[in-house]
Design an enzyme around this catalytic site. Structure first.
Site, mmCIF file in Angstrom:
data_model
loop_
_atom_site.group_PDB
_atom_site.id
_atom_site.type_symbol
_atom_site.label_atom_id
_atom_site.label_comp_id
_atom_site.label_asym_id
_atom_site.label_seq_id
_atom_site.Cartn_x
_atom_site.Cartn_y
_atom_site.Cartn_z
ATOM 1 N N ASP A 24 -63.541 -30.530 -51.320
ATOM 2 C CA ASP A 24 -63.322 -29.973 -52.677
ATOM 3 C C ASP A 24 -63.368 -30.994 -53.810
ATOM 4 O OD1 ASP A 24 -62.908 -27.837 -51.019
ATOM 5 O OD2 ASP A 24 -60.896 -27.350 -51.748
ATOM 6 N N LYS A 129 -65.753 -22.042 -49.388
ATOM 7 C CA LYS A 129 -64.582 -21.456 -48.715
ATOM 8 C C LYS A 129 -63.687 -20.751 -49.728
ATOM 9 C CE LYS A 129 -61.970 -25.805 -48.841
ATOM 10 N NZ LYS A 129 -60.880 -25.413 -49.728
ATOM 11 N N LYS A 132 -57.746 -22.177 -48.753
ATOM 12 C CA LYS A 132 -57.415 -23.599 -48.827
ATOM 13 C C LYS A 132 -57.974 -24.321 -47.601
ATOM 14 C CE LYS A 132 -55.154 -22.793 -52.624
ATOM 15 N NZ LYS A 132 -55.917 -22.914 -53.887
ATOM 16 N N VAL A 157 -59.686 -33.789 -52.038
ATOM 17 C CA VAL A 157 -58.506 -33.333 -52.800
ATOM 18 C C VAL A 157 -58.204 -31.879 -52.466
ATOM 19 C CG1 VAL A 157 -58.998 -34.925 -54.669
ATOM 20 C CG2 VAL A 157 -59.932 -32.621 -54.809
ATOM 21 N N CYS A 162 -55.637 -28.449 -49.855
ATOM 22 C CA CYS A 162 -56.823 -28.131 -49.044
ATOM 23 C C CYS A 162 -57.112 -29.152 -47.950
ATOM 24 C CB CYS A 162 -58.030 -27.939 -49.956
ATOM 25 S SG CYS A 162 -57.857 -26.435 -50.943
ATOM 26 N N GLN A 202 -44.313 -38.417 -35.379
ATOM 27 C CA GLN A 202 -44.133 -37.855 -34.036
ATOM 28 C C GLN A 202 -45.357 -38.102 -33.151
ATOM 29 O OE1 GLN A 202 -41.859 -33.916 -34.187
ATOM 30 N NE2 GLN A 202 -42.862 -33.940 -36.192
HETATM 31 C C1 C5J Z 1 -57.416 -27.848 -53.322
HETATM 32 C C2 C5J Z 1 -55.934 -26.555 -54.717
HETATM 33 N N1 C5J Z 1 -58.682 -28.124 -53.164
HETATM 34 N N2 C5J Z 1 -55.064 -27.544 -54.852
HETATM 35 N N3 C5J Z 1 -57.100 -26.733 -54.039
HETATM 36 O O1 C5J Z 1 -56.548 -28.560 -52.854
HETATM 37 O O2 C5J Z 1 -55.711 -25.462 -55.204
#
Ligand code: C5J
Length: 222
Positions: A24, A129, A132, A157, A162, A202
């Site tokens: 993203d 997509k 997320k 990001v 995501c 863990q």
């Molecule tokens: C992503 C969001 N890409 N934070 N989307 O993390 O809404």
């Protein structure tokens, strides 16, 4: 097999079976006037990782390995946008509304595109997509299986949304997941730090974390 210096312990790296996941890196999250800013975030924070993601992208290209770009976006008729997602919170602009870069998070709009510095090449996979996680409502599983991919190297990001959601989906599906510490970013530095800790806690319960330089070194071994 090469190993990468990683946390909580060395990552056994098989580059021919490892896809680079670029999650993203879209104008809507990184640039002014997009969804990230409409939600009240300081989007300039995310730009810091662009050079590191670019170095990994160039390296994967140079070795002719699998590269997957993802984009969070919805069909123009918004038929894949649940009301619960559309109506959540009080953003200045909701998904589907028109902003300075076109309709927010709608496929084909300028703001939905991946930033110019990381623009996908024609031979690279781009997963659109609606969720997320990148496995939900996409053909990502089939693509990875058809290429014999068993390891995923995660960048992009935002770390705790995501990126982490996709990493957890992948971990449950049996992929070995490595999150690149300096090639992922959040609007909330404490959320990024917490995610890195959660992932590798863990005994690598979700996966490993490592730095770009160490991954590039692992890539240089046959
Ligand atoms: C992503 C969001 N890409 N934070 N989307 O993390 O809404």
């Amino acid at each position: 097999m090469a190993t990468i210096d990683a946390r909580p312990f060395a990552f056994p790296f098989d580059k021919r079976k490892a896809a680079l996941m670029i999650i993203d890196m879209q104008r809507d999250f990184l640039e002014h006037g997009g969804f990230g800013e409409a939600l009240g975030n300081d989007v300039t924070l995310l730009g810091a990782i662009v050079p590191a993601v670019g170095r990994l992208l160039q390296a994967w290209r140079a070795h002719d390995l699998t590269i997957i770009h993802t984009m969070e976006c919805h069909r123009p008729d918004l038929s894949d946008l649940p009301a619960a997602k559309r109506d959540r919170g009080e953003p200045k602009l909701r998904i589907g509304e028109i902003g300075p870069m076109g309709r927010i998070l709608v496929a084909g709009e300028p703001g939905t595109e991946i930033i110019a510095a990381l623009s996908p090449r024609g031979d690279e996979i781009v997963i659109e997509k609606p969720g997320k996680g990148a496995f939900y409502a996409t053909n990502l599983s089939e693509i990875l299986k058809s290429r014999g991919i068993t390891q995923l190297v995660f960048t992009g990001v935002t770390t705790e949304v995501c990126v982490q959601t996709t990493m957890r989906e992948a971990n449950d599906r049996g992929y070995e997941c490595l999150l690149v510490e300096d090639a992922t970013e959040s609007y909330f530095p404490n959320f990024k730090a917490a995610t890195l800790d959660m992932v590798r806690a863990q005994g690598a319960i979700v996966g490993w974390t490592a730095l770009t330089n160490d991954i590039l070194q692992g890539l240089s071994h046959d």
